[in-house]
Design a protein around this motif. Structure first.
Motif, PDB file in Angstrom:
ATOM      1  N   ARG A 145     -56.768  38.932  76.036  1.00 26.98           N
ATOM      2  CA  ARG A 145     -55.590  39.639  76.433  1.00 26.98           C
ATOM      3  C   ARG A 145     -54.872  40.078  75.403  1.00 26.98           C
ATOM      4  O   ARG A 145     -54.098  41.155  75.354  1.00 26.98           O
ATOM      5  CB  ARG A 145     -54.719  38.669  77.388  1.00 26.98           C
ATOM      6  CG  ARG A 145     -53.472  39.421  77.748  1.00 26.98           C
ATOM      7  CD  ARG A 145     -52.913  38.584  78.732  1.00 26.98           C
ATOM      8  NE  ARG A 145     -52.134  37.257  78.108  1.00 26.98           N
ATOM      9  CZ  ARG A 145     -51.957  35.934  78.945  1.00 26.98           C
ATOM     10  NH1 ARG A 145     -52.030  35.880  80.052  1.00 26.98           N
ATOM     11  NH2 ARG A 145     -51.474  34.957  78.170  1.00 26.98           N
ATOM     12  N   ARG A 146     -54.904  39.216  74.093  1.00 27.09           N
ATOM     13  CA  ARG A 146     -54.084  39.568  72.943  1.00 27.09           C
ATOM     14  C   ARG A 146     -54.433  41.173  72.339  1.00 27.09           C
ATOM     15  O   ARG A 146     -53.591  41.783  71.517  1.00 27.09           O
ATOM     16  CB  ARG A 146     -54.042  38.783  71.884  1.00 27.09           C
ATOM     17  CG  ARG A 146     -53.246  37.531  72.363  1.00 27.09           C
ATOM     18  CD  ARG A 146     -53.121  36.140  71.565  1.00 27.09           C
ATOM     19  NE  ARG A 146     -52.395  35.136  72.107  1.00 27.09           N
ATOM     20  CZ  ARG A 146     -52.207  34.086  71.412  1.00 27.09           C
ATOM     21  NH1 ARG A 146     -52.980  33.816  70.255  1.00 27.09           N
ATOM     22  NH2 ARG A 146     -51.696  32.903  71.976  1.00 27.09           N
ATOM     23  N   LEU A 183     -52.090  44.339  72.920  1.00 25.60           N
ATOM     24  CA  LEU A 183     -50.977  44.948  72.070  1.00 25.60           C
ATOM     25  C   LEU A 183     -51.570  45.928  71.108  1.00 25.60           C
ATOM     26  O   LEU A 183     -50.718  46.855  71.169  1.00 25.60           O
ATOM     27  CB  LEU A 183     -50.545  43.982  70.888  1.00 25.60           C
ATOM     28  CG  LEU A 183     -49.632  43.997  69.646  1.00 25.60           C
ATOM     29  CD1 LEU A 183     -48.290  44.555  70.242  1.00 25.60           C
ATOM     30  CD2 LEU A 183     -49.655  42.893  68.664  1.00 25.60           C
ATOM     31  N   GLY A 199     -47.537  37.234  78.246  1.00 24.73           N
ATOM     32  CA  GLY A 199     -48.674  37.910  78.139  1.00 24.73           C
ATOM     33  C   GLY A 199     -49.006  38.428  79.632  1.00 24.73           C
ATOM     34  O   GLY A 199     -49.649  39.501  79.837  1.00 24.73           O
ATOM     35  N   HIS A 210     -46.591  42.012  74.934  1.00 26.87           N
ATOM     36  CA  HIS A 210     -47.656  41.655  74.189  1.00 26.87           C
ATOM     37  C   HIS A 210     -47.145  41.228  72.638  1.00 26.87           C
ATOM     38  O   HIS A 210     -47.861  40.313  72.302  1.00 26.87           O
ATOM     39  CB  HIS A 210     -48.666  42.782  74.160  1.00 26.87           C
ATOM     40  CG  HIS A 210     -49.862  42.833  75.128  1.00 26.87           C
ATOM     41  ND1 HIS A 210     -50.529  41.696  75.530  1.00 26.87           N
ATOM     42  CD2 HIS A 210     -50.025  43.869  76.125  1.00 26.87           C
ATOM     43  CE1 HIS A 210     -51.262  42.079  76.650  1.00 26.87           C
ATOM     44  NE2 HIS A 210     -50.921  43.413  76.941  1.00 26.87           N
TER      45      HIS A 210
END
Length: 326
Positions: free
Chosen positions: A139-140, A143, A80, A23
């Motif tokens: 999605r980020r 992290l 990703g 990530h």
């Protein structure tokens, strides 16, 4: 089975760590685009007719140069996707660790702090995968979620771990399953909810022009409005479950100790958490209260949950002391 559970926890931590690194790569490389050519002016005048004489007409607007994803952006997408699939693997290992712990103990695997944290983080990770499946554009956030998973599981392994032991007599009740399972489920959703809450506060600051730390961390996060909506949705879902868990605990206390509420340290902090989360939902529904103010209340609510889990067990003595590290 106990040894297998311990090994699966270790593998799960490593998998979450790999997902976090992937990530981070996506985060570092994302949204880098290359411009293929300089854009032409939108409109220009050209002559029409023989020898340049005649009327003047407008040429069609020039087509802007195509913007193509760069190699860095393509690599970011690959990183990703790897992170998402490795998170699925980590959650599967995590689930295996919880199940084998329960089989080894011959009971539900949440009889002490170690098992509680192990199960709460599993709920948080599973809920994140559901969110990711429904809203891939977020999605980020993975992290920050995987970072939380690594920190909490590593802390549980290093500081909270205990050998499998039978359930204490005070916990041998069907209310143990009802109360603790619902409090774990709600806590797991609140754990996930604090991630977009913190991300929203940083992203909103970035969108308002703040370029100092920690707002710079939000440069490549999704839009603040989407993060805020996700924060509200998760808390609105978890709060009724948390409310039921508190009520179930009071019923269990009446059956076990002859009183429904005695302001035991854990009961007190559970009530504080309930009030803060209720305050967040009320603030979120009040148009005159700014969204960032309401979101800060949600963050404070999670801090009270951490206090109830760690602070009360480490620093206070009460009827719930058996839920500590022994």
């Amino acid at each position: 089975m106990s040894a297998l559970s311990d090994q699966l926890v270790t593998f799960a931590i490593l998998a979450y760590l790999v997902a976090m690194i992937s990530h981070a790569v996506e985060y570092a490389l994302g949204n880098v685009r290359a411009v293929s050519a300089r854009p032409a002016p939108a409109r220009e005048l050209v002559g029409a007719g023989v020898g340049g004489s005649g009327g003047i007409v407008e040429a069609p607007p020039a087509v802007p140069a195509e913007t193509r994803p760069s190699r860095s952006a393509a690599r970011a997408r690959i990183a990703g996707r790897i992170a998402a699939w490795v998170t699925v693997l980590a959650a599967a290992l995590h689930l295996g660790a919880v199940v084998t712990r329960g089989i080894a103990a011959e009971r539900m695997p949440w009889g002490n702090m170690y098992e509680f944290v192990l199960t709460v983080t599993l709920i948080g990770a599973t809920a994140w995968l559901v969110v990711l499946w429904k809203q891939p554009a977020l999605r980020r956030l993975g992290l920050f979620l995987t970072l939380v998973m690594v920190l909490l599981l590593a802390f549980a392994e290093l500081k909270l771990y205990v050998q499998v032991v039978p359930l204490m007599p005070a916990l041998r009740s069907y209310w143990f399953i009802i109360h603790v399972s619902t409090i774990i489920f709600a806590s797991g959703i609140f754990l996930l909810g604090v991630v977009p809450a913190a991300a929203y506060l940083m992203r909103a600051g970035w969108e308002q022009g703040r370029r100092s730390f920690p707002y710079t961390l939000a440069r490549r996060l999704p839009a603040a409005a989407g993060l805020e909506r996700l924060t509200f949705a998760l808390h609105a879902f978890a709060f009724p479950i948390f409310t039921f868990a508190v009520i179930a605990g009071a019923i269990w206390a009446e059956a076990a100790w002859g009183r429904a509420w005695g302001w035991d340290p854990k009961e007190t902090w559970a009530f504080i958490s309930w009030v803060v989360y209720a305050g967040y939902l009320h603030a979120r529904a009040t148009p005159s209260i700014k969204r960032n103010v309401a979101t800060w209340i949600a963050v404070v609510g999670f801090l009270t949950m951490l206090m109830n889990l760690f602070g009360v067990n480490f620093f206070f003595t009460g009827l719930h002391s058996y839920a500590g590290v022994n």
